[in-house]
Design an enzyme around this catalytic site. Structure first.
Site, mmCIF file in Angstrom:
data_model
loop_
_atom_site.group_PDB
_atom_site.id
_atom_site.type_symbol
_atom_site.label_atom_id
_atom_site.label_comp_id
_atom_site.label_asym_id
_atom_site.label_seq_id
_atom_site.Cartn_x
_atom_site.Cartn_y
_atom_site.Cartn_z
ATOM 1 N N GLU A 182 -11.148 -10.641 -5.090
ATOM 2 C CA GLU A 182 -9.714 -10.553 -4.796
ATOM 3 C C GLU A 182 -9.211 -11.786 -4.054
ATOM 4 O OE1 GLU A 182 -8.786 -7.090 -2.446
ATOM 5 O OE2 GLU A 182 -10.574 -7.302 -1.206
ATOM 6 N N ARG A 189 2.269 -10.087 -0.767
ATOM 7 C CA ARG A 189 2.488 -8.866 -1.565
ATOM 8 C C ARG A 189 3.456 -7.905 -0.892
ATOM 9 N NH1 ARG A 189 -3.451 -5.942 -1.395
ATOM 10 N NH2 ARG A 189 -2.391 -3.999 -1.873
ATOM 11 N N CYS A 244 -9.777 -2.976 -10.313
ATOM 12 C CA CYS A 244 -9.275 -1.790 -9.610
ATOM 13 C C CYS A 244 -7.910 -2.032 -8.972
ATOM 14 C CB CYS A 244 -10.279 -1.316 -8.566
ATOM 15 S SG CYS A 244 -10.518 -2.493 -7.239
ATOM 16 N N ASN A 302 -4.241 -7.014 -6.811
ATOM 17 C CA ASN A 302 -3.115 -7.055 -5.859
ATOM 18 C C ASN A 302 -3.274 -8.246 -4.926
ATOM 19 O OD1 ASN A 302 -2.621 -4.563 -7.008
ATOM 20 N ND2 ASN A 302 -3.674 -3.459 -5.384
ATOM 21 N N ASP A 303 -4.467 -8.358 -4.354
ATOM 22 C CA ASP A 303 -4.698 -9.487 -3.451
ATOM 23 C C ASP A 303 -4.944 -10.781 -4.217
ATOM 24 O OD1 ASP A 303 -4.335 -8.598 -0.786
ATOM 25 O OD2 ASP A 303 -6.116 -7.349 -1.007
ATOM 26 N N ARG A 334 -15.425 1.680 -0.995
ATOM 27 C CA ARG A 334 -15.234 0.342 -0.427
ATOM 28 C C ARG A 334 -15.290 0.440 1.091
ATOM 29 N NH1 ARG A 334 -9.648 -2.605 -1.566
ATOM 30 N NH2 ARG A 334 -8.881 -1.121 -0.024
ATOM 31 N N ARG A 354 -10.673 3.916 -1.172
ATOM 32 C CA ARG A 354 -10.237 3.063 -0.051
ATOM 33 C C ARG A 354 -10.583 3.781 1.253
ATOM 34 N NH1 ARG A 354 -5.815 1.879 -3.855
ATOM 35 N NH2 ARG A 354 -5.476 -0.353 -3.952
ATOM 36 N N HIS A 368 0.817 -1.203 0.000
ATOM 37 C CA HIS A 368 0.000 0.000 0.000
ATOM 38 C C HIS A 368 0.857 1.262 0.000
ATOM 39 C CE1 HIS A 368 -3.222 -2.827 0.900
ATOM 40 N NE2 HIS A 368 -3.905 -1.980 0.166
HETATM 41 C C1 PEP Z 1 -6.466 -5.184 -4.546
HETATM 42 O O1 PEP Z 1 -6.282 -6.051 -3.696
HETATM 43 O O2 PEP Z 1 -6.135 -5.307 -5.741
HETATM 44 C C2 PEP Z 1 -7.117 -3.903 -4.172
HETATM 45 C C3 PEP Z 1 -7.488 -3.029 -5.069
HETATM 46 O O3 PEP Z 1 -7.267 -3.653 -2.852
HETATM 47 P P1 PEP Z 1 -6.059 -3.192 -1.896
HETATM 48 O O4 PEP Z 1 -4.853 -2.930 -2.748
HETATM 49 O O5 PEP Z 1 -6.515 -1.985 -1.156
HETATM 50 O O6 PEP Z 1 -5.883 -4.394 -1.000
HETATM 51 MG MG MG Z 2 -7.231 -5.859 -1.761
#
Ligand code: PEP
Ligand code: MG
Length: 549
Positions: A431, A465, A502, A454-455, A332, A296, A188
């Site tokens: 995710e 990650r 996203c 990402n997740d 979210r 977020r 993040h």
């Molecule tokens: C993701 O996991 O791709 C996502 C958009 O949420 P975050 O990066 O806030 O976990």
């Molecule tokens: Mg996520």
């Protein structure tokens, strides 16, 4: 000149002075001061106050805990008056013209490290005492209010790694660039740097921290992931050209404002923006996004000392909805846990926080927090076009529980005669591999899906990650990840459910064509990536055979 190599997070350049990040109880920023005498007077006053506080504590300890236990505070009073310590602080204020808080924090770090490396055990223990008295001195300085005679100085922040809350507290207007010794591209911290338009290089290695000092000259290239300490003339010239090129490219992209996100064969796609707070609305509009694909909301919680109240949340959500003037805004619900920790939540320490109690799992186990957020969201829905999205979904039952709480909240508002919007769309993040695999069951329950790559990458490939050592193992282009996305698109469309992406992969221009061919309806990216993505979409012809890149 020394060159360090890391990974560029946001492709932009910066040249400026280093500021080594100080991890103190209150965040300390480096500020340029004009009136040295006034700053020294502030320091003296804070020192007097700190000594007075310590004397009181010592007297109290003497009465209540005995002489032996009170002794440490006597030592603290002496340390506060130590000549070397004081000379170092005043010297830094005089030579570098920085604020007293920053000088105290820098000297504290230096002395604490010096003590920590001593042979003698007694002396080693003084390291914690130095930090203790310095934190007190900084608190006294902060309480006394800052000097008026300041110019905010943008510096290159150098740190081991930064937590998302630390970046937030630093503030965009103080940060010229970020350089961290550790860190991974999908953390993040990296995401925030990108969305805040901050040139950033992460993972330059531990030795960098050993060689960098406050005020050192640095040139940072987010394009190549290089960081130059004391750059030579040729490097400064080269990076200055890059800076100009970046500005020129930005200008060129602005010509795409007002144009449609349509491919050469006439397929239209939504391009939205990801934000972390209402202050980014300007950037979103400036970059002409169709809406907000991911707000977020947890950053509202990360940025405050206590849980944000319903009123505070309502006013933040309303501001975003009004600011977007009728364009869709997907907010979210709270996604904390894992790398986004909030002290006042007092979450238990977990062995595997990414697999632990995070996101929707926290909301479903702490319903009072969830309800407060949903009340604020529904009230705000009267002021724009809102979509509410739930993170980290793995089962049908979780979605049903979320929907049930939404219904209860709406009934509650009806009972209180509180107004809310006519149709608030409900969506979930895809995710987790579980959500993608059962997307045929989830799609009929909601209005939209948004793929969090990402997740999804982390959980599909079993690659943390946050771990920067996984390299090619954490390949987000992995066929397994792409197949899960494709499967989700198919199941979404079979149920008339919209689907977007996203996660950070949405901004990967080498995959845009692949996503369009899958039938993705919308991509949501950090504001600076909206126009480059529009440019890419407008160059694609889906009638021709695929030629990604
Ligand atoms: C993701 O996991 O791709 C996502 C958009 O949420 P975050 O990066 O806030 O976990
Ligand atoms: Mg996520």
């Amino acid at each position: 000149m020394v060159v360090y190599k890391g990974k560029g997070v946001y492709a932009a350049a910066a040249i400026g002075r280093a500021s080594v990040f100080k991890r103190h109880t209150a965040p300390v920023s480096r500020v340029s001061i004009g009136d040295i005498a006034a700053e020294l007077a502030r320091l003296e006053a804070a020192k007097a106050l700190a000594t007075e506080q310590l004397t009181e504590i010592r007297d109290k300890a003497l009465k209540e805990a005995g002489e032996e236990n009170a002794e440490i505070f006597g030592i603290h009073i002496m340390m506060l008056d130590d000549e070397d310590y004081n000379d170092s602080i005043t010297g830094m204020i005089e030579t570098q013209k920085v604020n007293a808080e920053y000088a105290v924090a820098a000297v504290s770090d230096k002395f604490a490290e010096m003590f920590a490396n001593m042979e003698d055990e007694y002396m080693r223990a003084r390291s914690a005492d130095i930090r203790d008295i310095s934190d007190r001195l900084i608190a006294c300085l902060t309480d006394s209010g800052g000097t008026d005679d300041v110019t905010a100085e943008k510096t290159v922040i150098c740190a081991d790694d930064l937590a998302p809350s630390e970046i937030v507290s630093l503030g965009k207007d103080r940060v010229l660039a970020l350089v961290t010794a550790f860190g991974s591209l999908n953390s993040h911290t990296a995401i925030l740097a990108r969305s805040m338009n901050i040139p950033a290089v992460i993972g330059v290695g531990e030795e960098f921290l050993g060689s960098i000092a406050d005020g050192d000259m640095l040139a940072v290239s987010g394009h190549t992931g290089e960081v130059f300490l004391s750059p030579d003339e040729a490097t400064v010239k080269r990076l200055s050209v890059k800076l100009e090129e970046d500005a020129r490219r930005k200008k060129l992209l602005r010509e795409l404002k007002g144009r449609e996100n349509v491919t050469l064969d006439g397929t239209t796609i939504g391009i939205c923006a990801n934000i972390d707070g209402a202050e980014s609305i300007g950037d979103v509009l400036e970059n002409d996004a169709d809406g907000i694909g991911l707000f977020r909301s947890e950053f509202l919680y990360l940025g405050s000392e206590a849980l944000p109240t319903e009123e505070q949340q309502f006013s933040a959500y309303r501001k975003v909805l009004e600011g977007m003037a009728g364009r869709r805004v997907i907010i979210r619900t709270l996604d904390i846990g894992a790398d986004k920790q909030i002290d006042h939540f007092k979450l238990d320490k977990e062995e595997n926080p990414a697999l632990g109690l995070r996101a929707i799992r926290i909301c479903l186990t702490r319903p009072e927090i969830f309800r407060t957020q949903l009340r604020a969201l529904y009230r705000a829905s009267a002021f724009g076009r809102l979509g509410i999205m739930f993170p980290m979904i793995t089962s049908v039952s979780e979605v049903e529980q979320c929907l049930a709480v939404c219904d209860e909240v709406k009934k509650e508002l009806d009972g209180e005669d509180v107004r809310y919007g006519g149709h608030t769309e409900i969506g979930i993040m895809i995710e987790t591999p579980a959500a993608a695999v059962i997307s045929d069951k989830l799609a009929p329950l909601v209005d939209f899906f948004s793929v969090g790559t990402n997740d999804l990458t982390q959980y599909t490939l079993a690659c943390d990650r946050q771990n920067d050592k996984l390299g090619a193992f954490a390949d987000p282009h992995h066929e397994a990840v792409l197949r899960l996305i494709e499967m989700s698109v198919r199941n979404a469309h079979a149920n008339n459910t919209r689907i977007g992406i996203c996660g950070e992969l949405a901004a990967d221009l080498t995959l845009t064509e692949t996503f369009l061919r899958m039938g993705i309806d919308e991509l949501s990216v950090s504001p600076p990536y909206v126009l480059p993505l529009r440019e890419r979409v407008r160059s694609i012809d889906l009638r021709c055979p695929e030629n990604a890149g």
